[in-house]
Motif scaffolding. Structure first.
Motif, PDB file in Angstrom:
ATOM      1  N   HIS A  60       1.525   9.943   2.225  1.00  0.00           N
ATOM      2  CA  HIS A  60       2.025   9.406   3.280  1.00  0.00           C
ATOM      3  C   HIS A  60       3.448   9.623   3.553  1.00  0.00           C
ATOM      4  O   HIS A  60       4.317   9.051   4.307  1.00  0.00           O
ATOM      5  N   SER A 109       0.885  -1.289  -0.026  1.00  0.00           N
ATOM      6  CA  SER A 109      -0.164  -0.030   0.159  1.00  0.00           C
ATOM      7  C   SER A 109       0.863   1.240  -0.153  1.00  0.00           C
ATOM      8  O   SER A 109       2.077   1.103   0.282  1.00  0.00           O
ATOM      9  N   ASP A 110       0.399   2.409  -0.471  1.00  0.00           N
ATOM     10  CA  ASP A 110       0.951   3.641  -0.366  1.00  0.00           C
ATOM     11  C   ASP A 110       1.553   3.990   1.119  1.00  0.00           C
ATOM     12  O   ASP A 110       2.519   4.460   1.141  1.00  0.00           O
ATOM     13  N   GLU A 111       0.722   3.454   2.067  1.00  0.00           N
ATOM     14  CA  GLU A 111       1.168   3.869   3.628  1.00  0.00           C
ATOM     15  C   GLU A 111       2.388   3.189   3.865  1.00  0.00           C
ATOM     16  O   GLU A 111       3.234   3.737   4.372  1.00  0.00           O
ATOM     17  N   SER A 135       9.545   4.609  -8.127  1.00  0.00           N
ATOM     18  CA  SER A 135       8.988   3.478  -7.428  1.00  0.00           C
ATOM     19  C   SER A 135       9.703   2.279  -8.122  1.00  0.00           C
ATOM     20  O   SER A 135       9.851   1.114  -7.500  1.00  0.00           O
ATOM     21  N   VAL A 145       4.378   6.691   0.182  1.00  0.00           N
ATOM     22  CA  VAL A 145       4.490   7.558  -0.810  1.00  0.00           C
ATOM     23  C   VAL A 145       3.107   8.294  -0.924  1.00  0.00           C
ATOM     24  O   VAL A 145       2.345   8.280  -0.061  1.00  0.00           O
ATOM     25  N   GLY A 146       2.969   9.578  -1.539  1.00  0.00           N
ATOM     26  CA  GLY A 146       2.154  10.128  -1.721  1.00  0.00           C
ATOM     27  C   GLY A 146       1.666  11.024  -0.436  1.00  0.00           C
ATOM     28  O   GLY A 146       2.555  11.727  -0.030  1.00  0.00           O
ATOM     29  N   GLY A 195       2.683  12.531  -7.467  1.00  0.00           N
ATOM     30  CA  GLY A 195       1.872  11.344  -8.062  1.00  0.00           C
ATOM     31  C   GLY A 195       2.461  11.308  -9.556  1.00  0.00           C
ATOM     32  O   GLY A 195       3.275  11.776 -10.038  1.00  0.00           O
ATOM     33  N   GLN A 224       4.459   1.857   1.688  1.00  0.00           N
ATOM     34  CA  GLN A 224       5.722   2.502   1.004  1.00  0.00           C
ATOM     35  C   GLN A 224       5.878   3.994   1.211  1.00  0.00           C
ATOM     36  O   GLN A 224       7.108   4.549   0.620  1.00  0.00           O
ATOM     37  N   GLN A 228       6.342   9.481  -9.796  1.00  0.00           N
ATOM     38  CA  GLN A 228       6.296   8.635  -8.791  1.00  0.00           C
ATOM     39  C   GLN A 228       6.306   7.284  -9.373  1.00  0.00           C
ATOM     40  O   GLN A 228       6.870   6.299  -8.709  1.00  0.00           O
TER      41      GLN A 228
END
Length: 227
Positions: free
Chosen positions: A111, A102-104, A131, A108-109, A123, A106, A127
């Motif tokens: 988070h 999940s983004d959390e 990634s 990212v964004g 984004g 990792q 990204q």
């Protein structure tokens, strides 16, 4: 002095392995020159100086055929371990984390943290590219060194054919020869064996203090933890 000491400590892995690489490459060049000159003398040709040997296809193919297999190993391992797991191995993620996560997880964004790389917090294409940047670079290094191996190997193969009074073959034809695939596959199989062996051995064996090993007292079934 303290700054130098700190730099050496903070970059110990890259410095030591970089120096060892250069030493091994130099040793390989010396040994390769001696072996190549022996072959030249056996057919009555003039021996080459060390500098001249470094520019030969023989040296290039010996170097690049090893480089391409090493980068293939890392490229495959990076992408395969996104989805594949190995119970009990520190070379694997935890079993429930298979996939891109999940983004959390990792960071990212939304988070992303204050110290996160800039492209982790944006984004879109940037990204997505960042990634996968490590795997992409490893693939490009593999592809480039494999191409260099094929070009240098074709030159060496052509030289050997000329000595036997046979016509050299085009690069495209060389890619279909047993010589090319023998050079290539003997390196691939050794790298794949090494990666697979490490993943399995690390389930049951330990190396105290190494991040490539689990803690000495960790259960064999513990997955994705480092010592």
């Amino acid at each position: 002095m303290r700054r130098v000491t700190g730099f050496l400590r903070d970059n110990g892995i890259s410095l030591v392995f970089g120096a060892a690489f250069l030493a091994a490459l130099f040793g390989q060049a010396l040994a390769g020159q001696a072996a190549y000159n022996n072959d030249l003398r056996s057919v009555g040709a003039r021996a080459l100086s060390f500098g001249d040997y470094l520019t030969t296809s023989h040296f290039a193919v010996d170097v690049t055929e090893n480089w391409q297999s090493e980068y293939l190993q890392f490229f495959l391992f990076l992408f395969a371990t996104v989805w594949l797991v190995q119970r009990g191995s520190p070379e694997s993620k935890e079993l429930h984390k298979a996939g891109t996560e999940s983004d959390e997880d990792q960071r990212v964004g939304e988070h992303a943290e204050l110290e996160s790389p800039r492209w982790a917090s944006v984004g879109g294409v940037r990204q997505a590219l960042y990634s996968r940047s490590l795997g992409v670079v490893m693939f490009l290094l593999f592809a480039g060194s494999w191409y260099a191996q094929s070009v240098a190997g074709a030159a060496v193969y052509g030289e050997e054919r000329l000595r036997e009074l046979q016509d050299p073959v085009p690069w495209s034809d060389y890619l279909l020869t047993a010589d090319f695939w023998s050079r290539t596959l003997q390196n691939w199989q050794s790298e794949l064996l090494a990666v697979g062996s490490m993943a399995i051995f690390a389930v049951f064996l330990r190396q105290r203090g190494s991040p490539e090993s689990k803690p000495v007292g960790a259960a064999h079934s513990s997955t994705g933890i480092e010592g």
